[in-house]
Every structure is written in C-alpha cells, then in structure tokens.
Scaffold this motif. Structure first.
Motif, PDB file in Angstrom:
ATOM      1  N   LEU A  11       5.414  -2.645   9.312  1.00 37.93           N
ATOM      2  CA  LEU A  11       6.017  -3.904   8.879  1.00 37.93           C
ATOM      3  C   LEU A  11       5.863  -3.980   7.364  1.00 37.93           C
ATOM      4  O   LEU A  11       4.772  -4.156   6.846  1.00 37.93           O
ATOM      5  N   HIS A  12       6.985  -3.835   6.646  1.00 40.09           N
ATOM      6  CA  HIS A  12       6.950  -3.822   5.192  1.00 40.09           C
ATOM      7  C   HIS A  12       7.104  -5.214   4.589  1.00 40.09           C
ATOM      8  O   HIS A  12       6.493  -5.515   3.556  1.00 40.09           O
TER       9      HIS A  12
ATOM     10  N   PRO B 167      -1.967  -5.378   0.781  1.00 39.70           N
ATOM     11  CA  PRO B 167      -1.869  -3.959   1.132  1.00 39.70           C
ATOM     12  C   PRO B 167      -1.067  -3.701   2.399  1.00 39.70           C
ATOM     13  O   PRO B 167      -0.222  -2.807   2.432  1.00 39.70           O
ATOM     14  N   ASP B 168      -1.333  -4.483   3.452  1.00 42.16           N
ATOM     15  CA  ASP B 168      -0.679  -4.233   4.732  1.00 42.16           C
ATOM     16  C   ASP B 168      -0.404  -5.544   5.460  1.00 42.16           C
ATOM     17  O   ASP B 168      -1.040  -6.559   5.196  1.00 42.16           O
TER      18      ASP B 168
ATOM     19  N   ALA C  90       6.632   4.463   8.079  1.00 45.92           N
ATOM     20  CA  ALA C  90       5.564   4.463   7.090  1.00 45.92           C
ATOM     21  C   ALA C  90       5.740   5.645   6.151  1.00 45.92           C
ATOM     22  O   ALA C  90       6.170   6.725   6.571  1.00 45.92           O
ATOM     23  N   ALA C  91       5.439   5.443   4.872  1.00 45.80           N
ATOM     24  CA  ALA C  91       5.639   6.501   3.877  1.00 45.80           C
ATOM     25  C   ALA C  91       4.794   7.719   4.171  1.00 45.80           C
ATOM     26  O   ALA C  91       5.205   8.856   3.905  1.00 45.80           O
TER      27      ALA C  91
ATOM     28  N   ARG D  81       0.836  -1.204   0.000  1.00 46.51           N
ATOM     29  CA  ARG D  81       0.000   0.000   0.000  1.00 46.51           C
ATOM     30  C   ARG D  81       0.871   1.255   0.000  1.00 46.51           C
ATOM     31  O   ARG D  81       1.803   1.383   0.808  1.00 46.51           O
ATOM     32  N   ASP D  82       0.588   2.182  -0.909  1.00 45.59           N
ATOM     33  CA  ASP D  82       1.244   3.493  -0.988  1.00 45.59           C
ATOM     34  C   ASP D  82       2.721   3.444  -1.376  1.00 45.59           C
ATOM     35  O   ASP D  82       3.423   4.451  -1.277  1.00 45.59           O
ATOM     36  N   LEU D  83       3.217   2.305  -1.833  1.00 40.74           N
ATOM     37  CA  LEU D  83       4.622   2.226  -2.213  1.00 40.74           C
ATOM     38  C   LEU D  83       4.830   2.665  -3.661  1.00 40.74           C
ATOM     39  O   LEU D  83       4.060   2.302  -4.545  1.00 40.74           O
ATOM     40  N   LYS D  84       5.899   3.421  -3.881  1.00 41.47           N
ATOM     41  CA  LYS D  84       6.367   3.699  -5.233  1.00 41.47           C
ATOM     42  C   LYS D  84       7.349   2.605  -5.627  1.00 41.47           C
ATOM     43  O   LYS D  84       7.738   1.765  -4.805  1.00 41.47           O
TER      44      LYS D  84
END
Length: 251
Positions: free
Chosen positions: A232-233, A204-205, A223-224, A168-171
């Motif tokens: 936790l990525h 996502p998470d 977190a971004a 989620r939300d990662l580039k």
C-alpha cells in the motif's frame, strides 16, 4: 509490527485486502486499452515536465489536469492505467509545436497530452526521464489549494483531508508516480475535488488495515524490493472519517 521491523512479511488477511484493492482498480480501468479503429479510445500517455520538485504545484496541477480532461480523453487515459511519463525540463522552453495543457503558476511543472505513446512529440523525446533520490520530506505538509477557476464557487472550508504516503525505499520517480496516480485517479473517480484541502503525511510504511472506508482511494502496487509482494503506497482518507481516526502508519 515494531518501528524497526521492515515489512517483508504480510499476514494472509492483509495480503487478501491488498489484492482486493488492486482488483478494484483493475475493474475501474476496465481491462487493456481498446482498438481505436473500432471506435474505442486509444492508448494514452500523459507527460509531466518538471523544472524542479514543487509539491504544491504537483499536487494542485495533477488534480486540475485530470479534472480538465474531456470525457473521451479521460476514458482513454483511464484504460491506459493513467500512464504518466515524468521528465526533467523547463516548461518555459515549450513551443507552439508542443503546447502544454497546463502549467503551474510557479512555472515549475507542466502537463502535456494525453498522447498515443508511440506518437510522443519529437521535442518531448529529447528530455531526460526523472531520476535521482527522493529529497527528505517533512512528515506533515499542508497543500495550499489552488485558486478555483473564475465563476466556480469556492470549496467550503474545513479540516484538511489526510493523504498518507509510504516512502520507505522510494526514489524520486517512484514517489512522483505513486502520488500522481493517486491524485489523478481520485479526481477521475469523483473521490477528490480539484481544490480540496489536503495534508500529505509521509511515513515509512502503511499497513493494509489503513485502507478503510468507501470513498477513500488506495494506491496498491508491487513493492520496489520484491515484485511478488504488494504494498500500500498511498491512502487518501475517506472524508467521512475526518476527525474520527487515522490510518495505521508504521514508522
């Protein structure tokens, strides 16, 4: 947590668990890089050059690169928090002045270094840092293991080891950084074999409760969207848990 709830709040127990996992990594790193003039390892940066986004090449190459480092190189890189720079470029254009340490069989990805960060080779400075959006990824991807080096016994068969990644939300650059850290550090810690079968599971998470077991690996970082919150990525499942349960993934 519901499937539509964004993980902006984390319970105190989960926060403690994430802080504990981050502290474990800091202890493994051993503090800041040491002074090379005193006979200690210098700071180190690894460069990954990508012609295209090739997951098989990235996953197998990251492990092979980490496994192939000399002890002093591995120690210097570890003390630099396995710092890695991702650049767009064609490995075929590298010259004898800037030789790669490893090139994927497909020619899409190359590894160079480790280098002292202030002394990156001139040609490397001309490449552009990786940027852009993360392509849509299949939820479940099995990685074909690389061929073991000549004379190396093949890894026994068995189920793929799950590696869960919260996207989620990662580039694109974020994804590469988190995945590469998890793979290389797992190998350096002896928690992952270079030719072990892997199954990437994208969700996502990941809940903090996912990180359980003694031989797994957790990639915890800010977190971004909130530098004050840990996330936790990546979670590489403990091998002893195969077939018994899977980490909690919030979809």
């Amino acid at each position: 947590m519901t499937s539509t709830e964004h993980p902006t709040t984390v319970g105190s127990q989960a926060k403690e668990r994430l802080a504990e996992l981050l502290a474990e990594r800091a202890a493994w790193v051993g503090g800041p890089p040491r002074d090379p003039a005193a006979g200690h390892p210098a700071e180190a940066t690894v460069v990954v050059l990508l012609r295209s986004f090739d997951l098989d090449s990235l996953v197998n190459g990251a492990r092979a690169f980490a496994a192939g480092l000399a002890p002093a190189e591995a120690d210097a890189w570890r003390r630099s928090w396995t710092r890695t720079l991702f650049l767009f470029g064609n490995p075929a254009n590298l010259t004898e002045r800037t030789p790669p340490r490893l090139v994927s069989p497909t020619g899409t990805t190359a590894w160079l270094g480790p280098y002292a960060p202030q002394h990156l080779p001139g040609p490397i400075r001309l490449y552009k840092p990786v940027s852009g959006v993360l392509p849509e990824l299949r939820p479940d991807i099995e990685i074909t293991p690389a061929e073991p080096p000549a004379g190396t016994p093949p890894t026994p068969g068995g189920p793929c080891r799950p590696l869960h990644i919260a996207v989620r939300d990662l580039k694109l650059a974020d994804y590469l950084i988190h995945l590469h850290h998890a793979l290389s550090e797992s190998v350096l810690q002896g928690r992952l074999r270079p030719d072990e079968r892997l199954r990437l599971i994208h969700c996502p998470d990941l809940g903090a409760e996912a990180a359980r077991g003694t031989q797994g690996y957790a990639r915890v970082h800010q977190a971004a969207d909130d530098p004050e919150r840990l996330r936790l990525h990546v979670w590489l499942s403990d091998t002893s848990h195969h077939g018994r349960h899977s980490p909690t993934a919030h979809r």
